[in-house]
Design a protein around this motif. Structure first.
Motif, PDB file in Angstrom:
ATOM      1  N   GLY A  38      62.151  -9.944-117.520  1.00 28.38           N
ATOM      2  CA  GLY A  38      62.470  -9.300-116.254  1.00 28.38           C
ATOM      3  C   GLY A  38      63.307  -8.058-116.407  1.00 28.38           C
ATOM      4  N   SER A  39      64.338  -7.954-115.602  1.00 26.09           N
ATOM      5  CA  SER A  39      65.146  -6.746-115.450  1.00 26.09           C
ATOM      6  C   SER A  39      65.754  -6.233-116.754  1.00 26.09           C
ATOM      7  N   THR A  69      62.161  -5.998-113.240  1.00 22.83           N
ATOM      8  CA  THR A  69      62.300  -7.095-112.280  1.00 22.83           C
ATOM      9  C   THR A  69      60.952  -7.523-111.714  1.00 22.83           C
ATOM     10  N   ALA A  86      66.727 -10.487-112.724  1.00 25.29           N
ATOM     11  CA  ALA A  86      66.414  -9.640-111.573  1.00 25.29           C
ATOM     12  C   ALA A  86      67.616  -8.801-111.167  1.00 25.29           C
ATOM     13  N   SER A  87      67.367  -7.502-110.920  1.00 26.87           N
ATOM     14  CA  SER A  87      68.437  -6.612-110.464  1.00 26.87           C
ATOM     15  C   SER A  87      68.379  -6.426-108.946  1.00 26.87           C
ATOM     16  N   SER A 170      60.637  -1.860-111.372  1.00 30.09           N
ATOM     17  CA  SER A 170      62.048  -2.176-111.603  1.00 30.09           C
ATOM     18  C   SER A 170      62.792  -2.479-110.307  1.00 30.09           C
ATOM     19  N   GLY A 171      63.674  -3.473-110.369  1.00 26.66           N
ATOM     20  CA  GLY A 171      64.536  -3.754-109.225  1.00 26.66           C
ATOM     21  C   GLY A 171      65.526  -2.629-108.994  1.00 26.66           C
TER      22      GLY A 171
END
Length: 336
Positions: A38-39, A69, A86-87, A170-171
């Protein structure tokens, strides 16, 4: 001879018992694989936790990826990973994908981050930027029209603008566009995009007219080649730091960051042990890396949430993390 035989027999018996105890002890230790992705913002914390966990549990193989993310949540909803970094909070669409695949999740905030806006050390003309100037620079209408820095502020030189930022998966991209441009995903597209923040660091550091945004930790690790730009959100220019992100004065680019744990994966001992270890170590490691730890009460609440295996998110139905302060997080997690 009989005495020697008895001694050897006794030694063999004791060795056998000792071996049995060792086998039983090993049987109690978790084994297997814990998959994380993820992030790229959360990656440094997850990798640091994984490194320490491997020292305590060498029989568990913890792998940490950084596909962004959005990329992490896609893998998460397909049951390909156990934990998604996750961001930003999970979206309604991502929840639907998880629901369709029968994936439940435990949402755990682990720290706060301030998005750093940076330029090259070669840049001597930018000392701060306002939110309005950042919006003028990044909004969709800027594509093809805002090409030189004097268009942002007349006192700036007529130097070409070159932008570097998070990719659309991307988060960080989602958060930045919502906080600066007013709508998630509202951004000009003519910039160098990457889910790998190290790529952005390298690009902007070598570009006199460049500007980039990414997690504070990546600035902290590259201070020798980057210049941090204070942001004026209406109360004067403020630079991101442990203090300003923690007390909420660095706005609107401060945000909580998360891990999401698969509800079925947590039933496996190796995942449960790792998740517990993560919530115990997150604060210390986050601060070492350059992020802002939550307070002790918040970590206790998160540990209780994990122990009770509380699933679901509190950020659906229009809730946003933009402007969320450290002091607000406990109330959010309690659903108040």
């Amino acid at each position: 001879m009989r005495k020697i035989f008895l001694l050897l027999t006794a030694a063999a018996f004791l060795t056998s018992c000792g071996g049995g105890q060792k086998a039983n002890k090993n049987a109690e230790q978790p084994t297997g694989v814990v998959k994380i992705d993820g992030s790229s913002t959360v990656y440094p914390i997850s990798e640091a936790v994984a490194e320490e966990f491997r020292e305590h549990q060498p029989d568990v193989n913890v792998t940490v990826g950084e596909s962004g993310t959005g990329g992490g949540f896609k893998k998460f909803s397909r049951n390909e990973i156990d934990i998604s970094d996750a961001s930003r909070p999970i979206t309604a669409e991502e929840i639907d994908a998880c629901t369709q695949a029968g994936v439940s999740f435990i949402e755990l905030p682990i720290a706060f981050d301030g998005l750093a806006v940076v330029v090259s050390k070669q840049n001597t003309f930018i000392d701060h930027l306002t939110v309005a100037e950042l919006k003028k620079l990044w909004e969709p209408a800027a594509q093809g029209t805002i090409k030189t820095w004097d268009q942002i502020r007349p006192s700036f030189p007529k130097e070409p603008v070159k932008l570097y930022g998070a990719g659309t998966a991307s988060g960080t991209y989602d958060y930045f566009t919502e906080a600066i441009c007013g709508k998630k995903g509202a951004s000009r597209g003519d910039y160098t995009a990457s889910e790998d923040d190290n790529v952005l660091v390298k690009g902007v550091s070598q570009d006199k007219g460049g500007l980039a945004y990414f997690g504070l930790a990546y600035y902290e690790q590259n201070q020798d080649k980057l210049k941090l730009i204070p942001i004026d959100g209406g109360s004067g220019p403020v630079a991101p730091s442990q203090e300003t992100v923690g007390n909420g004065t660095y706005q609107p680019l401060s945000r909580p960051i998360f891990i999401y744990i698969n509800g079925k994966s947590i039933e496996r001992k190796e995942v449960a042990e790792f998740a517990k270890f993560y919530t115990e170590k997150a604060g210390t490691l986050a601060k070492e890396i350059g992020y802002v730890p939550l307070n002790d009460d918040e970590y206790k609440l998160i540990q209780e949430r994990l122990a009770k295996k509380v699933t679901g998110t509190v950020f659906v139905k229009g809730k946003s993390t933009v402007g969320t302060k450290m002091s607000d997080l406990l109330k959010i997690e309690e659903g108040k």
